[in-house]
Design a protein around this motif. Structure first.
Motif, mmCIF file in Angstrom:
data_model
loop_
_atom_site.group_PDB
_atom_site.id
_atom_site.type_symbol
_atom_site.label_atom_id
_atom_site.label_comp_id
_atom_site.label_asym_id
_atom_site.label_seq_id
_atom_site.Cartn_x
_atom_site.Cartn_y
_atom_site.Cartn_z
ATOM 1 N N SER A 250 3.438 2.973 10.668
ATOM 2 C CA SER A 250 4.824 2.712 11.032
ATOM 3 C C SER A 250 4.907 2.540 12.544
ATOM 4 N N PRO A 251 4.873 1.281 13.016
ATOM 5 C CA PRO A 251 4.889 1.041 14.464
ATOM 6 C C PRO A 251 6.206 1.455 15.120
ATOM 7 N N SER A 252 7.279 1.489 14.340
ATOM 8 C CA SER A 252 8.563 2.002 14.831
ATOM 9 C C SER A 252 9.312 2.588 13.647
ATOM 10 N N ARG A 253 10.279 3.416 13.942
ATOM 11 C CA ARG A 253 10.990 4.141 12.887
ATOM 12 C C ARG A 253 11.570 3.178 11.841
ATOM 13 N N GLY A 254 11.185 3.413 10.578
ATOM 14 C CA GLY A 254 11.716 2.626 9.477
ATOM 15 C C GLY A 254 11.047 1.287 9.258
ATOM 16 N N VAL A 255 10.021 0.989 10.046
ATOM 17 C CA VAL A 255 9.309 -0.284 9.923
ATOM 18 C C VAL A 255 7.866 0.019 9.518
ATOM 19 N N PHE A 256 7.362 -0.748 8.577
ATOM 20 C CA PHE A 256 5.997 -0.550 8.091
ATOM 21 C C PHE A 256 5.179 -1.810 8.330
ATOM 22 N N ALA A 257 3.886 -1.619 8.580
ATOM 23 C CA ALA A 257 2.978 -2.740 8.810
ATOM 24 C C ALA A 257 1.587 -2.352 8.333
ATOM 25 N N VAL A 258 0.820 -3.356 7.966
ATOM 26 C CA VAL A 258 -0.588 -3.142 7.664
ATOM 27 C C VAL A 258 -1.310 -3.164 9.002
ATOM 28 N N PRO A 259 -2.044 -2.100 9.341
ATOM 29 C CA PRO A 259 -2.745 -2.086 10.627
ATOM 30 C C PRO A 259 -3.711 -3.267 10.728
ATOM 31 N N PRO A 260 -3.827 -3.855 11.907
ATOM 32 C CA PRO A 260 -4.744 -4.996 12.067
ATOM 33 C C PRO A 260 -6.161 -4.709 11.568
ATOM 34 N N THR A 261 -6.640 -3.483 11.719
ATOM 35 C CA THR A 261 -7.992 -3.143 11.269
ATOM 36 C C THR A 261 -8.112 -3.105 9.754
ATOM 37 N N ARG A 262 -6.991 -3.117 9.044
ATOM 38 C CA ARG A 262 -7.019 -3.074 7.574
ATOM 39 C C ARG A 262 -6.675 -4.411 6.921
ATOM 40 N N VAL A 263 -6.155 -5.369 7.691
ATOM 41 C CA VAL A 263 -5.735 -6.645 7.105
ATOM 42 C C VAL A 263 -6.911 -7.350 6.438
ATOM 43 N N VAL A 264 -7.977 -7.596 7.186
ATOM 44 C CA VAL A 264 -9.118 -8.323 6.639
ATOM 45 C C VAL A 264 -9.799 -7.493 5.551
ATOM 46 N N ALA A 265 -9.877 -6.184 5.719
ATOM 47 C CA ALA A 265 -10.470 -5.333 4.683
ATOM 48 C C ALA A 265 -9.701 -5.466 3.377
ATOM 49 N N LEU A 266 -8.387 -5.404 3.448
ATOM 50 C CA LEU A 266 -7.559 -5.533 2.254
ATOM 51 C C LEU A 266 -7.770 -6.896 1.599
ATOM 52 N N LEU A 267 -7.739 -7.957 2.394
ATOM 53 C CA LEU A 267 -7.932 -9.294 1.842
ATOM 54 C C LEU A 267 -9.344 -9.456 1.267
ATOM 55 N N ALA A 268 -10.343 -8.852 1.913
ATOM 56 C CA ALA A 268 -11.715 -8.919 1.405
ATOM 57 C C ALA A 268 -11.828 -8.207 0.061
ATOM 58 N N ILE A 269 -11.169 -7.066 -0.083
ATOM 59 C CA ILE A 269 -11.172 -6.351 -1.365
ATOM 60 C C ILE A 269 -10.544 -7.227 -2.445
ATOM 61 N N LEU A 270 -9.423 -7.853 -2.124
ATOM 62 C CA LEU A 270 -8.763 -8.710 -3.110
ATOM 63 C C LEU A 270 -9.634 -9.898 -3.491
ATOM 64 N N VAL A 271 -10.310 -10.497 -2.521
ATOM 65 C CA VAL A 271 -11.211 -11.610 -2.811
ATOM 66 C C VAL A 271 -12.381 -11.121 -3.661
ATOM 67 N N ALA A 272 -12.908 -9.940 -3.340
ATOM 68 C CA ALA A 272 -14.047 -9.390 -4.088
ATOM 69 C C ALA A 272 -13.691 -9.131 -5.547
ATOM 70 N N LEU A 273 -12.428 -8.931 -5.835
ATOM 71 C CA LEU A 273 -12.005 -8.654 -7.207
ATOM 72 C C LEU A 273 -11.779 -9.914 -8.037
ATOM 73 N N GLU A 274 -11.873 -11.090 -7.408
ATOM 74 C CA GLU A 274 -11.713 -12.333 -8.162
ATOM 75 C C GLU A 274 -12.890 -12.485 -9.109
ATOM 76 N N ARG A 275 -12.623 -13.092 -10.243
ATOM 77 C CA ARG A 275 -13.692 -13.274 -11.244
ATOM 78 C C ARG A 275 -14.081 -14.718 -11.315
#
Length: 166
Positions: free
Chosen positions: A141-166
């Motif tokens: 939460s970079p500011s009160r009431g606002v949520f964001a995916v940390p930059p260090t997790r963006v590519v990791a999250l997308l890589a996990i999603l790509v890895a789950l493709e069949r």
């Protein structure tokens, strides 16, 4: 009759061969010598037993550019306590949480905005899921009431999603 059975088997074999040789959309093959440029560079830099690397250059819907690379030696990964990662994976194992992450990456960064997305539930339910994702580092939460995916997790999250493709 026997000829009909032979024809059916031949047709099934042809269809199986076609399926096995087809490449899913978005998946590269080794035909192009540039396809494995990242893998080739990794092999040049890392000796046996090798390493696992994920990397990405991503422009998010809000125009933020995320460039990220992370790697670990094969030994480090195989010797680590995988059970320690269970809660981080479990946080992603919920359709509502994955939808929340997708919507946040698309600019819906407040509970008010997220409450308007169909299927996410009440604001109380949304807060519950946001707390789980924040506790596991998938959100901050970079500011009160606002949520964001940390930059260090963006590519990791997308890589996990790509890895789950069949």
């Amino acid at each position: 009759m026997e000829e009909a059975v032979d024809n059916r088997f031949a047709e099934l074999e042809r269809r199986i061969a076609a399926l096995e040789s087809s490449t899913p959309t978005g998946v590269s093959t080794a035909v192009d010598p540039e396809v494995f440029f990242a893998l080739d560079a990794l092999k040049e830099r890392v000796s046996a037993p090798g390493a696992v690397l994920y990397t990405g250059s991503v422009t998010l819907p809000d125009e933020r550019q995320i460039d990220w690379q992370y790697g670990r030696s094969t030994s480090d990964v195989l010797e680590a306590d995988w059970a320690e990662r269970a809660s981080a994976l479990a946080a992603l194992g919920n359709p509502v949480r994955l939808t929340l992450l997708r919507e946040i990456m698309h600019g819906q960064t407040t509970v008010s905005a997220l409450s308007e997305v169909e299927g996410l539930g009440t604001s109380g339910q949304i807060y519950h899921h946001l707390r789980q994702l924040t506790a596991e580092g998938w959100l901050h939460s970079p500011s009160r009431g606002v949520f964001a995916v940390p930059p260090t997790r963006v590519v990791a999250l997308l890589a996990i999603l790509v890895a789950l493709e069949r």
